[in-house]
Design an enzyme around this catalytic site. Sequence first.
Site, PDB file in Angstrom:
ATOM      1  N   GLU A   1      -4.937   4.587   5.773  1.00 17.61           N
ATOM      2  CA  GLU A   1      -4.599   4.261   4.383  1.00 17.61           C
ATOM      3  C   GLU A   1      -4.882   5.441   3.446  1.00 17.61           C
ATOM      4  O   GLU A   1      -4.073   5.730   2.569  1.00 17.61           O
ATOM      5  CB  GLU A   1      -5.383   3.022   3.932  1.00 17.61           C
TER       6      GLU A   1
ATOM      7  N   ARG B   1       0.806  -1.234   0.000  1.00 18.84           N
ATOM      8  CA  ARG B   1       0.000   0.000   0.000  1.00 18.84           C
ATOM      9  C   ARG B   1       0.837   1.282   0.000  1.00 18.84           C
ATOM     10  O   ARG B   1       0.448   2.297   0.585  1.00 18.84           O
ATOM     11  CB  ARG B   1      -0.964   0.043   1.190  1.00 18.84           C
TER      12      ARG B   1
ATOM     13  N   SER C   1     -10.736   0.841   2.822  1.00 12.83           N
ATOM     14  CA  SER C   1     -10.167   0.525   4.139  1.00 12.83           C
ATOM     15  C   SER C   1      -9.580   1.796   4.735  1.00 12.83           C
ATOM     16  O   SER C   1      -8.790   2.468   4.074  1.00 12.83           O
ATOM     17  CB  SER C   1      -9.063  -0.522   4.005  1.00 12.83           C
TER      18      SER C   1
HETATM   19  C1  LIG Z   1     -15.337   1.406  -1.755  1.00 14.82           C
HETATM   20  C2  LIG Z   1     -13.837   1.472  -1.899  1.00 14.82           C
HETATM   21  C3  LIG Z   1     -13.093   0.309  -2.035  1.00 14.82           C
HETATM   22  C4  LIG Z   1     -11.699   0.366  -2.184  1.00 14.82           C
HETATM   23  N1  LIG Z   1     -11.001  -0.800  -2.316  1.00 14.82           N
HETATM   24  C5  LIG Z   1      -9.647  -0.765  -2.459  1.00 14.82           C
HETATM   25  C6  LIG Z   1      -8.911  -1.973  -2.594  1.00 14.82           C
HETATM   26  O1  LIG Z   1      -9.455  -3.068  -2.618  1.00 14.82           O
HETATM   27  N2  LIG Z   1      -7.560  -1.891  -2.710  1.00 14.82           N
HETATM   28  C7  LIG Z   1      -6.899  -0.693  -2.720  1.00 14.82           C
HETATM   29  O2  LIG Z   1      -5.672  -0.679  -2.829  1.00 14.82           O
HETATM   30  N3  LIG Z   1      -7.588   0.481  -2.596  1.00 14.82           N
HETATM   31  C8  LIG Z   1      -8.930   0.464  -2.465  1.00 14.82           C
HETATM   32  N4  LIG Z   1      -9.633   1.639  -2.321  1.00 14.82           N
HETATM   33  C9  LIG Z   1      -8.908   2.925  -2.310  1.00 14.82           C
HETATM   34  C10 LIG Z   1      -8.890   3.659  -3.669  1.00 14.82           C
HETATM   35  O3  LIG Z   1      -9.933   3.252  -4.495  1.00 14.82           O
HETATM   36  C11 LIG Z   1      -7.583   3.468  -4.429  1.00 14.82           C
HETATM   37  O4  LIG Z   1      -6.501   3.905  -3.646  1.00 14.82           O
HETATM   38  C12 LIG Z   1      -7.578   4.220  -5.763  1.00 14.82           C
HETATM   39  O5  LIG Z   1      -6.445   3.865  -6.516  1.00 14.82           O
HETATM   40  C13 LIG Z   1      -7.628   5.735  -5.606  1.00 14.82           C
HETATM   41  O6  LIG Z   1      -7.860   6.255  -6.898  1.00 14.82           O
HETATM   42  P1  LIG Z   1      -8.460   7.706  -7.106  1.00 14.82           P
HETATM   43  O7  LIG Z   1      -8.361   8.005  -8.556  1.00 14.82           O
HETATM   44  O8  LIG Z   1      -9.812   7.780  -6.520  1.00 14.82           O
HETATM   45  O9  LIG Z   1      -7.423   8.595  -6.295  1.00 14.82           O
HETATM   46  P2  LIG Z   1      -7.724   9.882  -5.400  1.00 14.82           P
HETATM   47  O10 LIG Z   1      -8.474   9.450  -4.191  1.00 14.82           O
HETATM   48  O11 LIG Z   1      -8.311  10.964  -6.205  1.00 14.82           O
HETATM   49  O12 LIG Z   1      -6.247  10.279  -4.958  1.00 14.82           O
HETATM   50  C14 LIG Z   1      -5.513   9.499  -4.045  1.00 14.82           C
HETATM   51  C15 LIG Z   1      -4.088  10.060  -3.927  1.00 14.82           C
HETATM   52  O13 LIG Z   1      -3.423   9.869  -5.161  1.00 14.82           O
HETATM   53  C16 LIG Z   1      -3.029  11.130  -5.714  1.00 14.82           C
HETATM   54  N5  LIG Z   1      -3.210  11.020  -7.159  1.00 14.82           N
HETATM   55  C17 LIG Z   1      -4.323  10.596  -7.815  1.00 14.82           C
HETATM   56  N6  LIG Z   1      -4.094  10.577  -9.139  1.00 14.82           N
HETATM   57  C18 LIG Z   1      -2.823  11.001  -9.314  1.00 14.82           C
HETATM   58  C19 LIG Z   1      -1.997  11.205 -10.437  1.00 14.82           C
HETATM   59  N7  LIG Z   1      -2.425  10.973 -11.697  1.00 14.82           N
HETATM   60  N8  LIG Z   1      -0.731  11.665 -10.256  1.00 14.82           N
HETATM   61  C20 LIG Z   1      -0.277  11.915  -9.020  1.00 14.82           C
HETATM   62  N9  LIG Z   1      -1.006  11.737  -7.896  1.00 14.82           N
HETATM   63  C21 LIG Z   1      -2.259  11.287  -8.050  1.00 14.82           C
HETATM   64  C22 LIG Z   1      -3.926  12.160  -5.069  1.00 14.82           C
HETATM   65  O14 LIG Z   1      -3.325  13.438  -5.055  1.00 14.82           O
HETATM   66  C23 LIG Z   1      -4.059  11.573  -3.682  1.00 14.82           C
HETATM   67  O15 LIG Z   1      -2.897  11.857  -2.917  1.00 14.82           O
HETATM   68  C24 LIG Z   1     -11.037   1.622  -2.179  1.00 14.82           C
HETATM   69  C25 LIG Z   1     -11.800   2.793  -2.033  1.00 14.82           C
HETATM   70  C26 LIG Z   1     -13.183   2.726  -1.904  1.00 14.82           C
HETATM   71  C27 LIG Z   1     -13.969   3.985  -1.757  1.00 14.82           C
END
Ligand SMILES: Cc1cc2nc3c(=O)[nH]c(=O)nc-3n(C[C@H](O)[C@H](O)[C@H](O)COP(=O)(O)OP(=O)(O)OC[C@H]3O[C@@H](n4cnc5c(N)ncnc54)[C@H](O)[C@@H]3O)c2cc1C
Length: 353
Positions: free
Chosen positions: A345, A161, A240
């Site tokens: 996380e 992670r 999580s």
């Molecule tokens: C219901 C649910 C279930 C989930 N299940 C999992 C799981 O099973 N496993 C898991 O690992 N995670 C899980 N997650 C967490 C999440 O979905 C992941 O971490 C996902 O990759 C975040 O993507 P996002 O585009 O929404 O990022 P955001 O939430 O928009 O951003 C997260 C971080 O990444 C940075 N960021 C985003 N895009 C970029 C980019 N292009 N360049 C630089 N920085 C960037 C942002 O600035 C921020 O710091 C879950 C979340 C939810 C709500």
Amino acid sequence: MRTADNRLADYTTLRLGGPARDFVRATTEEELIAAVKLADKAGQPVLILGGGSNLVVADDGFDGTVIQIATKGVSAGREPGEVTVAAGEDWDAVVAWTIAEGLAGLECLSGIPGLAGATPIQNVGAYGQEVSQTVTSVRTYDRLTGKTSIMPNEACGFAYRTSVFKRDNERRHVVLAVTFTLAAAALSMPVGYAELAAALGVQIGDQVASTTVRSAVLELRRRKGMVIDADDPDTRSAGSFFVNPVLDAAEMTAVEAAARARCGEGTRVPRFDAGDGLFKVPAAWLIERAGFGQGYSLGDGARISSKHTLALVNPGSASTAGLIALARQVRDGVREAFGVSLTPEPVLVGVTL
Ligand SMILES: Cc1cc2nc3c(=O)[nH]c(=O)nc-3n(C[C@H](O)[C@H](O)[C@H](O)COP(=O)(O)OP(=O)(O)OC[C@H]3O[C@@H](n4cnc5c(N)ncnc54)[C@H](O)[C@@H]3O)c2cc1C
């Protein structure tokens, strides 16, 4: 394009977060890089926004420029199984597409919300797969040098992670695109997770159709409120909330002693081998045994999901302050009960735990 619509609650899966000072939606790489350059030149703090599914944003919002990634594009590479995905592509759609193309390696990551560009940030993982196993390289805009660069897998510092991108508090790299190398096979990669193997009725190490794995993963996730569903308040989360703690042998012995004292002599703390003599302990088990069951709430809106102890949710009326107060209580309760410090996380913006 600048828009006036800048309430971050509208862009996070928790539906929490106050306004951004500036909000820019970047639909091309050129727009994205130009927006970052402009904000950096003006000395404005920058928040890169993907799908907002791993973000906890303060009620006060973000006093800087939020840059929403909306770039598109998926292309096959020169090597067999090589696929390059623009940062703004919807992650689950990418997973579904690779399976339809007969490519294996992402099937267990079905149903994870957010965008492709965020997947290397915390090395997303689920059901025995992590993107670090298939990412070949990450193309970034480097805010320090003002240039784009291609970072091979080894340079990404992937671990459980986390990655160099997440550890770097300065947020030096903006992910523009991610290249994966997948196996050209209709069968999945060997199933490596006991719960998934049981759901599929197979043994660990078996391979089954990737479409079957995807369906099983989505079903398991839905039961835990881990697939976004507008009609299910338990999915208004950031996934999580705490990382599963990784303990050395001495810490493990101390947790076992605390668990026996608290829960009875026959108690065995569940654990997974994390290599190098380390053990990964399910944070959900510790949270429950510390007295915080599913549905637990401080009474002001935020609560633990009624389907999954590790998710903190905003069923509708919570504030970020309330969610953080709940997270602090859970963290402190687990520390008191077991001597283990849970770490969050999601990325916290304008708030601390
Ligand atoms: C219901 C649910 C279930 C989930 N299940 C999992 C799981 O099973 N496993 C898991 O690992 N995670 C899980 N997650 C967490 C999440 O979905 C992941 O971490 C996902 O990759 C975040 O993507 P996002 O585009 O929404 O990022 P955001 O939430 O928009 O951003 C997260 C971080 O990444 C940075 N960021 C985003 N895009 C970029 C980019 N292009 N360049 C630089 N920085 C960037 C942002 O600035 C921020 O710091 C879950 C979340 C939810 C709500």
